[in-house]
Enzyme design. Sequence first.
Site, PDB file in Angstrom:
ATOM      1  N   PRO A 101       0.829  -1.204   0.000  1.00  0.00           N
ATOM      2  CA  PRO A 101       0.000   0.000   0.000  1.00  0.00           C
ATOM      3  C   PRO A 101       0.870   1.263   0.000  1.00  0.00           C
ATOM      4  CG  PRO A 101      -0.558  -1.460   1.850  1.00  0.00           C
ATOM      5  CD  PRO A 101       0.610  -2.066   1.170  1.00  0.00           C
ATOM      6  N   VAL A 102       0.428   2.250  -0.788  1.00  0.00           N
ATOM      7  CA  VAL A 102       1.201   3.496  -0.933  1.00  0.00           C
ATOM      8  C   VAL A 102       1.087   4.334   0.349  1.00  0.00           C
ATOM      9  CG1 VAL A 102       1.320   5.642  -2.279  1.00  0.00           C
ATOM     10  CG2 VAL A 102       0.875   3.481  -3.430  1.00  0.00           C
ATOM     11  N   GLY A 105       3.968   3.342   5.238  1.00  0.00           N
ATOM     12  CA  GLY A 105       5.069   3.003   6.150  1.00  0.00           C
ATOM     13  C   GLY A 105       5.724   1.686   5.805  1.00  0.00           C
ATOM     14  N   LEU A 106       5.276   1.038   4.717  1.00  0.00           N
ATOM     15  CA  LEU A 106       5.866  -0.254   4.346  1.00  0.00           C
ATOM     16  C   LEU A 106       6.908  -0.111   3.239  1.00  0.00           C
ATOM     17  CD1 LEU A 106       2.754  -2.656   4.409  1.00  0.00           C
ATOM     18  CD2 LEU A 106       4.537  -2.428   6.121  1.00  0.00           C
ATOM     19  N   SER A 108       6.749   1.484   0.171  1.00  0.00           N
ATOM     20  CA  SER A 108       6.310   1.254  -1.216  1.00  0.00           C
ATOM     21  C   SER A 108       7.176   2.017  -2.222  1.00  0.00           C
ATOM     22  CB  SER A 108       4.839   1.637  -1.397  1.00  0.00           C
ATOM     23  OG  SER A 108       4.659   3.002  -1.105  1.00  0.00           O
ATOM     24  N   ALA A 110      10.342   3.147  -1.971  1.00  0.00           N
ATOM     25  CA  ALA A 110      11.700   2.602  -2.074  1.00  0.00           C
ATOM     26  C   ALA A 110      11.675   1.259  -2.798  1.00  0.00           C
ATOM     27  CB  ALA A 110      12.314   2.451  -0.684  1.00  0.00           C
ATOM     28  N   ASP A 152      15.032   2.755   4.689  1.00  0.00           N
ATOM     29  CA  ASP A 152      14.064   2.044   3.842  1.00  0.00           C
ATOM     30  C   ASP A 152      14.746   1.412   2.633  1.00  0.00           C
ATOM     31  OD1 ASP A 152      12.338   3.173   5.628  1.00  0.00           O
ATOM     32  OD2 ASP A 152      10.946   3.973   4.138  1.00  0.00           O
TER      33      ASP A 152
HETATM   34  C1  MEV Z   1      10.457   5.862   7.607  1.00  0.00           C
HETATM   35  O1  MEV Z   1      10.260   4.521   7.213  1.00  0.00           O
HETATM   36  C2  MEV Z   1      11.384   5.933   8.786  1.00  0.00           C
HETATM   37  C3  MEV Z   1      11.685   7.338   9.300  1.00  0.00           C
HETATM   38  O2  MEV Z   1      12.617   7.167  10.378  1.00  0.00           O
HETATM   39  C4  MEV Z   1      12.269   8.236   8.232  1.00  0.00           C
HETATM   40  C5  MEV Z   1      13.662   7.824   7.809  1.00  0.00           C
HETATM   41  O3  MEV Z   1      14.339   7.078   8.508  1.00  0.00           O
HETATM   42  O4  MEV Z   1      14.078   8.317   6.753  1.00  0.00           O
HETATM   43  C6  MEV Z   1      10.438   7.992   9.877  1.00  0.00           C
END
Ligand code: MEV
Length: 313
Positions: A101-102, A105-106, A108, A110, A152
Amino acid sequence: MKASAPGKIILFGEHAVVYGRPALAVPVTQVHADVEVLDSARHGIWIHAPIIDLHAELTSLPSGHPIASVILKLFSTLGISSPLGRGQGEGLEINISSTIPVASGLGSGAAVSVALIRALSSFLFHSLSDDEVNLLAYEIEKLHHGRPSGIDNTVITYNMPVYFIKGQPIETFKTGKPFTIVIGDTGIPALTKESVGDVRRLWLGNTNHFENIFNEIAQIVLIARRSIESGKPELLGELMDHNHSLLQELTVSSPELDQLVIAARQAGALGAKLSGGGRGGNMIALTDQAKAESVAGALISAGAKRTIITEIS
Ligand code: MEV
């Protein structure tokens, strides 16, 4: 030519990792981005990414477009002005699909970058090493995410658990005993760039206070790594709860994330926290394997749009 890249979750240390503290992240292979590059009889470089409703020729896109920028950056790195005529046909078709999912936080973005860089560079007879792919994917992250730590693109490129410190050589970690994580998606898209920017403003306004929070998160990461490596993953529950409360202090949680975190704990999870940039996106919960399905069910009842059960081993 085809290439694929997994999603990722951050177990501990998001946000603090932007400020040089360590973080732990693992790939999530249940979701992935897939890219196929083919010769085409029609002229031009045609990009199809149904997930974002994109069907366009490269030159019709602005150079800052997330997908166009990956392709253009790759061409300039390889010193290629036009790849056309390299294959059998007049042009290229690039098919991009993803089950990640866009803005959740997973990872997508990268994952699409990594899969696209790999598929296209191999198609152009310029296969790149993992280090080169990672570097390029980080350049793209920088274009779109402000001040990314690089965690990421690193976990996604190398497809293995990482103990990550910004700017340092990649370090992996071993799991002494497998453990189960349930991922719950709020379904609320949230841009990492915004939460990272907000934390930065807070940090600039009250640096000592926020440095202390980052130090506390760093301690959690160190203890978590030791617990994982020494085969005591059950200790991670309490650490997740503590990390979540510090992320709340960083203002990157949200009512929906908090609700899922509470629901997971009430359903018997050993601990839970948001994962990634926060504000929306995903949370994770540590559970006994036997309770994973019921924790996932409780998350859906509490409003999660989808769940993934993943074994870290
Ligand atoms: C994002 O997946 C993780 C954060 O720490 C941002 C980053 O590390 O670039 C929020």
